[in-house]
Write a protein that holds these residues in place. Structure first.
Motif, PDB file in Angstrom:
ATOM      1  N   ASP A  77     -12.142 -20.430  55.614  1.00  0.00           N
ATOM      2  CA  ASP A  77     -13.414 -20.718  54.954  1.00  0.00           C
ATOM      3  C   ASP A  77     -13.587 -19.760  53.802  1.00  0.00           C
ATOM      4  OD1 ASP A  77     -15.873 -21.514  54.175  1.00  0.00           O
ATOM      5  OD2 ASP A  77     -16.936 -20.843  55.986  1.00  0.00           O
ATOM      6  N   ALA A  78     -13.342 -20.215  52.574  1.00  0.00           N
ATOM      7  CA  ALA A  78     -13.483 -19.362  51.380  1.00  0.00           C
ATOM      8  C   ALA A  78     -14.784 -19.680  50.648  1.00  0.00           C
ATOM      9  CB  ALA A  78     -12.308 -19.565  50.450  1.00  0.00           C
ATOM     10  N   THR A  79     -15.809 -19.977  51.426  1.00  0.00           N
ATOM     11  CA  THR A  79     -17.110 -20.297  50.837  1.00  0.00           C
ATOM     12  C   THR A  79     -18.026 -19.073  50.884  1.00  0.00           C
ATOM     13  OG1 THR A  79     -16.918 -22.608  51.525  1.00  0.00           O
ATOM     14  CG2 THR A  79     -19.131 -21.796  50.949  1.00  0.00           C
ATOM     15  N   ILE A  80     -18.594 -18.734  49.738  1.00  0.00           N
ATOM     16  CA  ILE A  80     -19.508 -17.579  49.666  1.00  0.00           C
ATOM     17  C   ILE A  80     -20.885 -18.043  50.111  1.00  0.00           C
ATOM     18  CG2 ILE A  80     -20.577 -15.868  48.134  1.00  0.00           C
ATOM     19  CD1 ILE A  80     -18.140 -16.127  46.341  1.00  0.00           C
TER      20      ILE A  80
ATOM     21  N   PHE B  86     -25.685 -19.939  42.582  1.00  0.00           N
ATOM     22  CA  PHE B  86     -24.253 -20.038  42.827  1.00  0.00           C
ATOM     23  C   PHE B  86     -23.611 -18.663  42.687  1.00  0.00           C
ATOM     24  CE2 PHE B  86     -24.630 -20.327  38.288  1.00  0.00           C
ATOM     25  CZ  PHE B  86     -23.548 -19.617  37.791  1.00  0.00           C
ATOM     26  N   ALA B  87     -22.358 -18.578  43.189  1.00  0.00           N
ATOM     27  CA  ALA B  87     -21.558 -17.361  43.064  1.00  0.00           C
ATOM     28  C   ALA B  87     -20.106 -17.769  42.950  1.00  0.00           C
ATOM     29  CB  ALA B  87     -21.769 -16.442  44.255  1.00  0.00           C
ATOM     30  N   LEU B  88     -19.350 -17.093  42.073  1.00  0.00           N
ATOM     31  CA  LEU B  88     -17.921 -17.356  41.873  1.00  0.00           C
ATOM     32  C   LEU B  88     -17.180 -16.042  41.971  1.00  0.00           C
ATOM     33  CD1 LEU B  88     -18.178 -19.712  38.742  1.00  0.00           C
ATOM     34  CD2 LEU B  88     -17.928 -20.405  41.131  1.00  0.00           C
TER      35      LEU B  88
ATOM     36  N   SER C  65     -16.165 -19.376  46.308  1.00  0.00           N
ATOM     37  CA  SER C  65     -17.376 -19.788  45.581  1.00  0.00           C
ATOM     38  C   SER C  65     -18.383 -20.313  46.575  1.00  0.00           C
ATOM     39  CB  SER C  65     -17.052 -20.859  44.550  1.00  0.00           C
ATOM     40  OG  SER C  65     -16.660 -22.071  45.199  1.00  0.00           O
ATOM     41  N   THR C  66     -19.596 -20.438  46.124  1.00  0.00           N
ATOM     42  CA  THR C  66     -20.609 -21.086  46.944  1.00  0.00           C
ATOM     43  C   THR C  66     -20.330 -22.580  46.950  1.00  0.00           C
ATOM     44  OG1 THR C  66     -22.038 -21.234  45.003  1.00  0.00           O
ATOM     45  CG2 THR C  66     -22.427 -19.378  46.484  1.00  0.00           C
ATOM     46  N   ALA C  67     -20.945 -23.250  47.869  1.00  0.00           N
ATOM     47  CA  ALA C  67     -20.730 -24.697  47.974  1.00  0.00           C
ATOM     48  C   ALA C  67     -21.315 -25.406  46.765  1.00  0.00           C
ATOM     49  CB  ALA C  67     -21.374 -25.222  49.268  1.00  0.00           C
TER      50      ALA C  67
END
Length: 446
Positions: A64-67, A76-78, A89-91
């Motif tokens: 799970d590489a979701t922030i 959002f975040a990258l 990144s965020t979803a």
């Protein structure tokens, strides 16, 4: 003046309104700018905390590489490497043209827009070692708050300016109301109503001083008008009498040529003409003295020289008159030599015409004044007439010897000249027999 008052009222109102609109407009812009700046700084603090949390939670599991988000679906975040490879990144992050990656160890803040929705985002970019973290959040709340403030100011500033304009118009009208009252009163004053005065407000401000100054001016105008009318009336009366006598003499000779005495008529007409000439000279002197209200130049004058000159001239023209000058001593004053010579001449002529010889003239200094005394041995002047004798065209023929050369202006001219020279003339009512005139002038010690 009504147009002037209305113009002043309008100009003050317009100027005050323009100034207030400019000040309130500048204040509104500054307030909106400050609010945007404060709210944006608050957003930047939230983004800074979110970026710190992301860096502390790294690395994420490979599954799970979701922030995790911030609780805001549009935020959002990258997380990427320096090469631009996305690590997490965020979803469902928005499709933004993200700003270029910052330099190592630096942080940048930019505002970008989503081309599909037009929503503005505040984006924070930071490079920490081998990671580049970019976090963003929409600026909808900031823009909505600033827009609401701008709409409120757009309504309140004009309303405030309008209320201020009405207030200034009313207050200036109240302040200038006395000026309008002054204008209306002045407009009603005519040549025959110079006794009327403008209303003076109780306040001691500029308008009160204006009203007082205008009333003072009206006092002077009325005084000048009264003196002018009196001068014209008196002059016309005095000129009419000798002209009537001349006309009578000539008409009698024309009507009865068989009994006419040309030599006698010529002598009488010449006497009347000489009297007219003296009257005209005195009238001109009186008119000049009325115009001259300013003190003469402070030129030192030897009054004893003037006295001796006038006495010598009088002795030459009237050798039968005894004038004694043993009591004349040196004395100096200030003023016009010609006018002061007129003073001495008129006082001596008055003593010669109405009094009896000998005439005693004394001149001396007393404290800070020069005192000139002219005393005759005639019938004198009653104390009741001691002041009236200085009025124009006054002749005390019942108490003093009448003379054709008496115009009734000589002593009035003397008082007018002395007033300008800060001097006085009075009658010593304690002197007997005869009349004693006392002239005082400022002493010159230069």
């Amino acid at each position: 003046m009504r147009d002037l008052v209305a113009g002043i009222r309008a100009r003050i109102t317009v100027i005050a309104t323009v100034v207030v609109i400019a000040v309130l407009g500048a204040a509104a812009i500054a307030l909106a700018t400050t609010q945007r700046s404060v709210l944006t700084d608050s957003v930047d603090e939230v983004l800074t905390r979110h970026a710190a949390e992301i860096l502390q939670s790294w690395p994420y599991s490979a599954v799970d590489a979701t922030i995790p988000g911030q609780g805001d679906d549009e935020s959002f975040a990258l997380l990427s490497d320096p090469g631009g490879k996305l690590l997490a990144s965020t979803a469902s992050p928005p499709e933004l043209r993200t700003p270029p990656q910052p330099a190592a160890g630096s942080v940048t803040y930019t505002t970008v827009s989503d081309p599909s929705t037009g929503i503005q985002f505040r984006v924070r970019s930071e490079r920490a070692g081998e990671l580049v973290v970019q976090v963003g959040t929409p600026l909808d709340d900031v823009n909505d708050s600033v827009d609401a403030l701008a709409r409120g100011l757009a309504v309140s500033v004009p309303v405030t300016a309008a209320l201020l304009a009405l207030t200034v118009w009313f207050l200036v009208g109240r302040v200038l109301h006395p000026v309008e009252a002054i204008r209306a009163q002045v407009a009603d004053i005519q040549g025959d109503t110079l006794d009327r005065r403008v209303p003076e407000p109780r306040t001691r401000d500029e308008i009160g001083r204006l009203a007082a100054t205008m009333n003072g001016m009206l006092d002077r105008v009325q005084d000048a008008s009264v003196r002018q009318r009196r001068f014209v009336d008196d002059a016309s009366h005095e000129l009419r009498t000798p002209l009537a006598r001349i006309r009578t003499e000539l008409e009698i000779d024309l009507a009865h040529p068989e009994t006419a005495d040309a030599a006698r008529t010529t002598q009488r007409v010449l006497s009347e003409v000489l009297g007219l000439q003296q009257l005209v000279d005195d009238l001109l002197a009186m008119a000049r003295s009325d115009r001259e209200s300013e003190p003469p130049s402070a030129t030192p004058v030897d009054l004893d020289d003037i006295v001796f000159t006038v006495v010598d001239s009088l002795r030459a023209s009237h050798p039968d008159v005894t004038i004694r000058t043993a009591g004349v001593s040196a004395a100096r004053t200030y003023g016009s030599r010609a006018q002061l010579a007129r003073v001495v001449t008129n006082v001596l002529d008055n003593a010669r015409i109405h009094g009896r010889a000998p005439i005693d003239v004394t001149l001396h200094e007393h404290e800070e004044r020069v005192v000139l005394t002219v005393t005759d041995s005639g019938p004198g002047i009653r104390p009741a007439d001691a002041e009236r004798v200085f009025n124009r065209f006054v002749r005390l023929d019942d108490a003093r010897t009448p003379s054709a050369s008496n115009t009734g202006l000589g002593l009035s001219i003397v008082r007018s000249i002395l007033t300008v020279h800060r001097g006085t003339i009075a009658i010593d009512t304690t002197h007997a027999p005869g009349a004693s005139f006392v002239v005082t002038l400022p002493l010159c010690r230069d």
